[in-house]
Write an enzyme that holds these catalytic residues in place. Structure first.
Site, short mmCIF file in Angstrom:
data_model
loop_
_atom_site.label_atom_id
_atom_site.label_comp_id
_atom_site.label_asym_id
_atom_site.label_seq_id
_atom_site.Cartn_x
_atom_site.Cartn_y
_atom_site.Cartn_z
N HIS A 1 0.87 -1.18 0.00
CA HIS A 1 0.00 0.00 0.00
C HIS A 1 0.92 1.23 0.00
O HIS A 1 2.02 1.19 0.52
CB HIS A 1 -0.83 -0.07 1.28
CG HIS A 1 -1.91 0.95 1.41
ND1 HIS A 1 -1.68 2.24 1.84
CD2 HIS A 1 -3.24 0.86 1.18
CE1 HIS A 1 -2.83 2.90 1.88
NE2 HIS A 1 -3.79 2.10 1.48
N ASP B 1 2.96 -4.69 8.04
CA ASP B 1 1.77 -3.87 7.88
C ASP B 1 0.57 -4.81 8.02
O ASP B 1 0.25 -5.57 7.12
CB ASP B 1 1.82 -3.21 6.49
CG ASP B 1 0.51 -2.54 6.12
OD1 ASP B 1 -0.47 -2.63 6.89
OD2 ASP B 1 0.45 -1.93 5.04
N GLN C 1 -4.67 -5.14 6.88
CA GLN C 1 -5.66 -6.09 6.39
C GLN C 1 -5.67 -7.38 7.20
O GLN C 1 -6.72 -7.93 7.52
CB GLN C 1 -5.40 -6.44 4.91
CG GLN C 1 -5.57 -5.28 3.96
CD GLN C 1 -7.00 -4.78 3.91
OE1 GLN C 1 -7.95 -5.51 4.14
NE2 GLN C 1 -7.17 -3.50 3.62
N LYS D 1 -10.53 -0.76 10.42
CA LYS D 1 -10.75 -1.96 9.59
C LYS D 1 -11.13 -3.16 10.46
O LYS D 1 -11.59 -4.18 9.97
CB LYS D 1 -9.50 -2.29 8.78
CG LYS D 1 -9.15 -1.19 7.79
CD LYS D 1 -8.08 -1.62 6.84
CE LYS D 1 -7.37 -0.45 6.23
NZ LYS D 1 -7.88 -0.04 4.92
N CYS E 1 -4.79 2.45 -3.66
CA CYS E 1 -3.57 2.96 -3.02
C CYS E 1 -2.40 2.00 -3.22
O CYS E 1 -1.58 1.82 -2.31
CB CYS E 1 -3.78 3.23 -1.53
SG CYS E 1 -5.00 4.49 -1.20
#
Ligand code: PMP
Length: 416
Positions: free
Chosen positions: A133, A210, A213, A236, A374
């Site tokens: 991202h 990261d 998600q 999220k 993104c």
């Protein structure tokens, strides 16, 4: 988790009951029942989260950490309880390792601006991947331009799989950091992060994951993974926007200089000098997102109450079903089919631009994402300008996938 507990969680997962927890799912869009397939961008919020925030504002609100008055103490206590929930959720060793930020983006920027600026020098290498991202690309480009570090990009395969051997070849004695997504927001690919961490550590590099998600689909244990940094966003994970998390090993946080200066992050200040507050407050300058942190704690209670394994199993079922249904549509191409991928389904259609797909399915009350998500460098790698993306959350159903399939058939007929 034991096999037995896993079975109990699966049996107990009642998606209709879950849906009743999310007030927004009862609404209509363009006169049709809302079908929300955009949870990878931001998830909807259950009553439990809404109520936790409302309770704070209606009955308990005051600024934290400064006041000795009753409400300030309650709010401080609520916020620290939320921090403890995050600690337990990630299985971090200590709440001192949990820094509240605004979102994943800020968490990564914090690492780049503090650890990166302080510990990296010209010629040092940072490895990212082709499926990052923008929030895990730009902060390292800032450092590249400022300090002369080298940014290396690990490739993905044509199916969106992470190429572990090619990644391994990029590691060398100059590699100081591997900053990589745990799960791609475009492809759904789940990166074998345990291997990544092991290999990076063997090369002497630190690892930032990261988790924006991954954290909603996969149980994360930062001690088991042994990653050095882990970043995610509350919004999220069915929590509020405006609150994010940076996990970092305590020794690293100790060694890192503050990121922003101001109130809350100091122990003492004169006009000549200042001393920093203890962890994690050293990295939390200014009034924090108090109600949002408490809301995140409620969201963590919510997902752990349902069970991450049960949620993952439900979403895997949806993904398999959607794969099968969408495969029947003429001219539809799935983008990202790596084995073990999680619940994000990107696709293109030969007859229509993704924006047209998005506009048409929106008329049927279906929210999907279209565009570059993104991740423009990934789009370049895949040779597409944009994709349409349906992403599944714990409240989605097979019946909703049928609605999407029908709408996509309609797109095909409309554009011929
Ligand atoms: N990384 C990934 C993989 C993401 O999907 C996102 C959000 N789309 C981010 C980082 C950035 O998250 P936020 O906007 O909450 O900072």
């Amino acid at each position: 988790m034991s096999v037995q507990a896993d079975i109990v969680e699966r049996v107990a997962f009642d998606v209709e009951a879950v849906r009743r927890d999310f007030p927004i799912l009862a609404r209509e869009v363009h006169g049709k029942p809302l079908v929300f397939f955009d949870s990878a961008a931001s998830a909807q919020k259950p009553r439990q989260v809404l109520e936790a925030e409302r309770r704070i504002y209606e009955h308990e609100y005051a600024n934290v950490h400064r006041g000795i008055h009753y409400l300030s103490q309650i709010c401080t206590d609520r916020m620290e309880t939320a921090r403890e929930k995050v600690r337990a959720f990630l299985n971090a060793a200590s709440a001192r390792e949990i820094v509240f930020t605004r979102n994943t983006t800020e968490s990564i920027n914090l690492v780049a601006a503090s650890w990166g600026r302080h510990f990296l020098k010209e010629g040092d290498e940072v490895v990212i991947s082709e499926m990052e991202h923008h929030s895990n690309i730009i902060p390292w480009q800032f450092l590249r331009d400022e300090k002369g570090i080298l940014l290396r990009v690990a490739p993905v395969g044509d199916d969106g799989e992470f190429l572990l051997n090619e990644f391994a070849e990029m590691l060398n004695e100059r590699t100081r950091l591997v900053a990589i997504t745990h799960m791609s927001n475009v492809l759904g690919t789940v990166v074998p992060v345990r291997d990544v961490v092991r290999m990076a550590h063997q090369a002497g590099a630190k690892v930032l994951l990261d988790g924006a998600q991954a954290v909603t689909h996969i149980p994360v244990d930062v001690r088991d993974l042994d990653c050095d940094f882990y970043a995610f966003s509350g919004h999220k994970l069915y929590g509020p926007s405006g609150i994010g998390v940076l996990y970092a090993k305590e020794a690293l946080l100790d060694a890192m200089p503050p990121y922003m200066g101001g109130g809350e992050m100091i122990r003492s200040v004169t006009f000549e000098a200042a001393e920093w507050a203890d962890l994690p407050y050293k990295f939390e300058a200014g009034t924090p997102a108090i109600a949002q942190a408490v809301g995140l704690g409620a969201a963590i209670d919510y997902v752990t109450g349902l069970g991450l394994h049960a949620i993952g199993a439900h979403e895997s079922d949806l993904l398999a079903y959607a794969n099968q249904r969408l495969a029947s549509i003429d001219g539809l191409k799935l983008i990202g089919t790596a084995p073990g991928k999680a619940s994000v389904l990107s696709f293109t259609m030969s007859c229509a631009h993704p924006h047209d797909i998005g506009t048409l399915v929106d008329r049927a009350g279906i929210a999907i994402r279209v565009g570059h998500h993104c991740a423009q460098p990934l789009m370049d790698r895949l040779g597409v300008a944009a994709t349409a993306r349906a992403s599944f959350g714990l409240y989605n159903t097979r019946a909703e996938i049928d609605v999407l399939t029908e709408a996509l058939e309609g797109v095909r007929e409309f554009f011929g």
